[in-house]
Write an enzyme that holds these catalytic residues in place. Structure first.
Site, PDB file in Angstrom:
ATOM      1  N   GLU A  81      -0.934   1.552   3.767  1.00  0.00           N
ATOM      2  CA  GLU A  81      -0.223   1.318   2.496  1.00  0.00           C
ATOM      3  C   GLU A  81       1.203   0.843   2.736  1.00  0.00           C
ATOM      4  OE1 GLU A  81      -0.633   4.488  -0.386  1.00  0.00           O
ATOM      5  OE2 GLU A  81       1.193   3.877  -1.412  1.00  0.00           O
TER       6      GLU A  81
ATOM      7  N   LYS B 266      -0.181  13.613  -3.461  1.00  0.00           N
ATOM      8  CA  LYS B 266      -0.716  12.428  -2.767  1.00  0.00           C
ATOM      9  C   LYS B 266       0.411  11.732  -2.014  1.00  0.00           C
ATOM     10  CE  LYS B 266      -2.077   7.960  -2.321  1.00  0.00           C
ATOM     11  NZ  LYS B 266      -1.258   6.824  -1.899  1.00  0.00           N
TER      12      LYS B 266
ATOM     13  N   ASP C  84      -7.297  15.782  12.847  1.00  0.00           N
ATOM     14  CA  ASP C  84      -8.365  15.658  11.857  1.00  0.00           C
ATOM     15  C   ASP C  84      -7.764  15.687  10.446  1.00  0.00           C
ATOM     16  OD1 ASP C  84     -10.474  16.099  10.120  1.00  0.00           O
ATOM     17  OD2 ASP C  84     -11.492  17.535  11.423  1.00  0.00           O
TER      18      ASP C  84
ATOM     19  N   HIS D  25       8.168  -0.846  -4.102  1.00  0.00           N
ATOM     20  CA  HIS D  25       6.775  -0.971  -3.678  1.00  0.00           C
ATOM     21  C   HIS D  25       6.346  -2.436  -3.666  1.00  0.00           C
ATOM     22  CE1 HIS D  25       2.765   0.506  -2.924  1.00  0.00           C
ATOM     23  NE2 HIS D  25       2.319  -0.393  -3.801  1.00  0.00           N
TER      24      HIS D  25
HETATM   25  C1  MEV Z   1       1.917   6.213  -3.916  1.00  0.00           C
HETATM   26  O1  MEV Z   1       1.134   6.055  -2.765  1.00  0.00           O
HETATM   27  C2  MEV Z   1       2.509   7.600  -3.956  1.00  0.00           C
HETATM   28  C3  MEV Z   1       3.289   7.950  -5.217  1.00  0.00           C
HETATM   29  O2  MEV Z   1       2.488   7.740  -6.368  1.00  0.00           O
HETATM   30  C4  MEV Z   1       3.689   9.400  -5.107  1.00  0.00           C
HETATM   31  C5  MEV Z   1       4.325   9.976  -6.355  1.00  0.00           C
HETATM   32  O3  MEV Z   1       4.041   9.510  -7.461  1.00  0.00           O
HETATM   33  O4  MEV Z   1       5.081  10.947  -6.183  1.00  0.00           O
HETATM   34  C6  MEV Z   1       4.504   7.070  -5.377  1.00  0.00           C
END
Ligand code: MEV
Length: 435
Positions: A85, A277, A293, A390
């Site tokens: 990513e 995430k 792992d 991003h």
């Molecule tokens: C994207 O890979 C991760 C985010 O969505 C985490 C978040 O929203 O805190 C930017």
């Protein structure tokens, strides 16, 4: 037309590819050639990778990036990250630099206990089973001593075995809850071998005991648990609120908004999942780079995030007496010996880059990567928004999709320094260049 095959595993690599090509790609040789372009020209290296798993047909590349400037307990690290990513490594690097100028990351190991169970059913009286267990516990341990001796010599091994009555949750269900210290090994093989020995001895002694003539015991399974709430690490950053000020960001306002964002992730599972995430972006990338792992780590961490009955943020903030503190406690069962650690040349390289950490040190590095990633994500979300950074990072992916030449890429990069990146704006820009 797709069809089933028997004996696929016995085919050579080329035969496997041929069968896949004939069955799913209308015999198109280009698809087979694509797989072959990813084979390593060093035959020994390729064979090593072929033998990691079964039915290998090629290698699957992921970029390996490095995020430098991580100051952890007063030592600088450059952290290797294997991830597809865009913007994750950039975000980690930014957070690392930011905190290196504000005292760095502090970490503490809160525990290193790993867990495994013999799950079984028994239909007799609990008191008899408990009495039996207490009597044979030393035998269970002594029967497994040959398996445990080398781990014991190094200072690890079995910590304890307890009989747990789970019949309130499931009829006739009991378990031997076993705790282990596996030092620098992740310990899966060691734990599973010990558990299988415990279950064998347990069943044998049970069969020999005349008190149990009328009762039935069935060993269901013996397996480690990837839930390790007592194999725990804490990572933390902290600084005076006014030191959070940066460019147009006001430290006080930022701290309040950041704390509010974390508070939302503490009460709202929809947000908590995405929040966590972002943490896993950092954690998984280091776990992969160090040959650990990531499925085990993911499963264990998400269970930990739900330990209070609903899924919550793994990170927390408090602002007290003008000091902003941001921290996380996560369970991590990692290995720095065994598994891929000495086998995969890039994993070995990553360990060297990290100056050969032991398992405890690796737990701290991984936790810091997760905390840094979360800090960077929540900082962007609560200030500029996530898409600006991003999409800047994603620009190269869009240009590659459009098969942009080096000169087109150069022009696009300079144009999009001051213009918003969206998929359609990049397409239009390249189309204009080409027309
Ligand atoms: C994207 O890979 C991760 C985010 O969505 C985490 C978040 O929203 O805190 C930017």
């Amino acid at each position: 037309m797709s069809k089933a095959i028997s004996g696929f595993s016995k085919l050579s690599k080329t035969q496997k590819i041929q069968w896949l090509s004939d069955t799913y790609f209308s015999g198109n040789t280009e698809t087979s050639q694509l797989l072959e372009t990813y084979w390593n020209s060093d035959k020994k290296l390729q064979q090593l990778h072929d033998e990691f798993i079964e039915n290998t047909i090629t290698n699957y590349y992921l970029p390996l990036g490095v995020a430098p400037n991580f100051l952890i307990n007063d030592t600088y690290y450059s952290i290797p990250m294997a991830i597809e990513e865009s913007s994750v490594v950039a975000a980690a690097s930014k957070a690392a630099k930011f905190w290196s100028e504000r005292g760095g990351f502090k970490t503490t190991i809160l525990g290193t206990t790993k867990v495994g169970h013999v799950h079984f059913t028994y239909n007799g009286a609990y008191e008899d089973l408990l009495d039996f267990f207490n009597r044979i516990k030393p035998t269970l341990i002594s029967d497994a001593l040959p398996l445990m001796s080398s781990m014991k010599k190094r200072g690890g091994g079995l910590i304890d075995i307890q009989l747990v009555n789970k019949t309130a949750s499931l009829k006739n269900y009991y378990q031997l809850h076993c705790e282990f210290e596996t030092l620098d090994a992740m310990g899966a093989n060691f734990i599973n071998s010990c558990l299988e020995q415990f279950s064998k001895s347990f069943e044998e002694r049970f069969m020999e005991d005349i008190r149990f003539r009328e009762s039935e015991l069935s060993i269901i399974m013996s397996i480690l648990s990837n839930y390790v709430p007592n194999c725990l690490v804490r990572a933390e950053v902290s600084c005076p609120v006014d030191q959070l000020s940066e460019n147009e960001i006001n430290g006080q306002e930022f701290a309040q908004k950041f704390a509010q964002a974390v508070a939302i992730a503490e009460v709202e599972p929809y947000r908590a999942v995405t929040h966590n995430k972002g943490i896993m972006n950092g954690i998984d990338a280091v776990i992969l780079a160090t040959g650990n792992d990531f499925r085990a780590v993911e499963a264990g961490i998400h269970a930990y995030a739900s330990k209070e009955g609903s899924y919550k943020s793994l990170t927390h903030v408090h602002i007290k007496n003008g000091i902003f503190t941001f921290w996380m406690e996560i369970p991590l069962a990692l290995g720095t010996v065994g598994g891929l650690t000495k086998l995969h040349p890039l994993v070995k390289w990553c360990f060297e880059l990290l100056q050969h950490p032991n398992a405890k040190e690796l737990m701290q590095i991984v936790a810091v990567a997760g905390l840094a990633q979360n800090f960077a994500a929540v900082k962007s979300l609560t200030t500029t928004g996530i898409q600006k950074g991003h999409m800047k990072m994603h620009l190269m992916n869009i240009l590659n999709q459009l098969e942009a030449s080096t000169s087109e890429k150069g022009k696009a990069i300079s144009y999009f320094k001051t213009n918003a990146v969206t998929h359609s704006s990049v397409v239009t820009f390249i189309e204009n260049l080409r027309s």
